[in-house]
Design an enzyme around this catalytic site. Structure first.
Site, PDB file in Angstrom:
ATOM      1  N   ASP A  13      -1.865 -28.045 -25.749  1.00  0.00           N
ATOM      2  CA  ASP A  13      -3.039 -27.171 -25.200  1.00  0.00           C
ATOM      3  C   ASP A  13      -3.197 -28.054 -23.872  1.00  0.00           C
ATOM      4  O   ASP A  13      -2.660 -28.781 -23.340  1.00  0.00           O
ATOM      5  CB  ASP A  13      -4.300 -27.218 -26.056  1.00  0.00           C
ATOM      6  N   SER A  14      -3.707 -27.058 -22.913  1.00  0.00           N
ATOM      7  CA  SER A  14      -4.395 -27.530 -21.661  1.00  0.00           C
ATOM      8  C   SER A  14      -5.115 -28.904 -21.699  1.00  0.00           C
ATOM      9  O   SER A  14      -5.221 -29.617 -20.910  1.00  0.00           O
ATOM     10  CB  SER A  14      -4.952 -26.584 -20.546  1.00  0.00           C
ATOM     11  N   CYS A  76      -2.903 -23.183 -27.011  1.00  0.00           N
ATOM     12  CA  CYS A  76      -3.668 -22.723 -25.789  1.00  0.00           C
ATOM     13  C   CYS A  76      -3.617 -21.051 -25.738  1.00  0.00           C
ATOM     14  O   CYS A  76      -2.485 -20.728 -25.393  1.00  0.00           O
ATOM     15  CB  CYS A  76      -3.255 -23.278 -24.526  1.00  0.00           C
ATOM     16  N   GLU A 155     -17.386 -28.107 -23.574  1.00  0.00           N
ATOM     17  CA  GLU A 155     -16.870 -29.461 -23.346  1.00  0.00           C
ATOM     18  C   GLU A 155     -17.901 -30.400 -23.242  1.00  0.00           C
ATOM     19  O   GLU A 155     -18.105 -31.553 -23.534  1.00  0.00           O
ATOM     20  CB  GLU A 155     -15.922 -29.554 -22.086  1.00  0.00           C
ATOM     21  N   CYS A 188     -10.058 -17.799 -26.732  1.00  0.00           N
ATOM     22  CA  CYS A 188     -10.028 -19.229 -26.136  1.00  0.00           C
ATOM     23  C   CYS A 188     -10.320 -20.259 -27.029  1.00  0.00           C
ATOM     24  O   CYS A 188     -11.281 -20.139 -27.920  1.00  0.00           O
ATOM     25  CB  CYS A 188     -10.887 -19.024 -24.864  1.00  0.00           C
ATOM     26  N   HIS A 190     -11.827 -22.705 -26.887  1.00  0.00           N
ATOM     27  CA  HIS A 190     -13.270 -23.344 -26.698  1.00  0.00           C
ATOM     28  C   HIS A 190     -14.234 -22.449 -27.357  1.00  0.00           C
ATOM     29  O   HIS A 190     -15.200 -23.128 -27.689  1.00  0.00           O
ATOM     30  CB  HIS A 190     -13.748 -23.649 -25.225  1.00  0.00           C
TER      31      HIS A 190
END
Ligand code: DGL
Length: 273
Positions: A13-14, A76, A155, A188, A190
């Site tokens: 993932d990023s 991702c 985050e 996504c 997140h």
């Protein structure tokens, strides 16, 4: 390249976001060893061009191949949206992205045939969810909305209260999503952390689709088809790799993974071109 059923599954993932996918994978296939790579030096991918994200994705895959992985999970959404064809062409192992499993789950969930998809600007602009949904079921009405501010909120741990609620209202009620959808794809990594706030804003009549579990099911299916499932309890290993210093990954990642991360190794990507 040698691999067998004892080889680990590679996940990239990023950054920390893909740990939501790793979490689902560990729950679904607890005996499998895993190597997770977070490209924390280059995050975010969601606002970058498809060409650049593809270059990073190929370099991530090269590192994981050196670890002898038997299957690659592109955790991702942005990388799944833009880099999957290049990865499949370049790699000698099966590659599973998060978009097709999430789209399939959404297409089976909707009753009204109206689906909303939220994701990063890169994912939404790629049209990958729209394409995947159209290939699964004809006649679906799909509305999309990029929600870039959800990434830093997740985050920072701002997943409850006034700020995320206002942002969610702005994107989801005053935004571009059309009326009448009964299924919302969290496109996504997140967004599952913000699912309580998102659910409150869209209302109880809308089912949220998180592709992580559907992706883990797809991984189990692919490994089973190829007789690559690890069946022994012995020697299950977890490795974490990052491209920036590990401290923030370890701290923030614990929230995404649901338990602490004992350590992560910093590595360099060999970018080509
Ligand atoms: N992992 C990305 C995704 O799922 C979100 C974070 C980023 O923009 O890199 O699209």
């Amino acid at each position: 390249m040698r691999f067998d059923r004892h080889s680990p599954i590679g996940v990239f993932d990023s950054g920390v976001g893909g740990l939501t996918v790793l979490k689902a994978l560990i729950e679904r296939l607890p005996l499998e060893s895993t190597v997770y790579l977070g490209d924390t030096a280059r995050v975010p991918y969601g606002t970058k061009s498809g060409e650049v994200v593809t270059k990073y994705s190929l370099a991530n895959a090269d590192v994981l191949l050196e670890y002898g992985v038997k299957l690659l999970v592109v955790a991702c959404n942005t990388a799944s949206a833009v880099a999957l064809p290049a990865l499949r062409e370049a790699l000698p192992i099966p590659v599973v992205g998060v978009i097709a499993p999430g789209a399939a789950l959404a297409a089976h969930t909707t009753k009204t045939g109206k689906i909303a998809v939220i994701g990063t600007p890169g994912t939404i602009a790629s049209g990958a969810y729209q394409e995947a949904l159209a290939s699964i079921r004809t006649g679906l009405e799909v509305h999309t909305q990029a929600c870039p501010l959800f990434v830093p909120l997740a985050e920072e741990g701002w997943t409850e209260g006034q700020v995320p609620s206002l942002v969610a209202e702005q994107y989801l009620t005053r935004g571009l999503l059309g009326p009448g959808f009964d299924t919302l794809v969290l496109g996504c990594t997140h967004y599952p952390l913000l699912s309580d706030v998102i659910q409150r804003v869209v209302g109880p009549g809308v089912t949220l689709v998180d592709s992580a579990r559907a992706t883990a099911d797809r991984v189990a299916e692919v490994l089973n088809e190829r007789d690559l499932l690890k069946k022994e309890r012995l020697a299950t290993e977890r490795h974490y790799l990052v491209t920036d210093t590990p401290n923030r990954f370890i701290e923030v990642g614990a929230r995404f993974l649901g338990h602490s991360i004992s350590g992560a190794r910093q590595i360099d990507l060999k970018l080509k071109g």
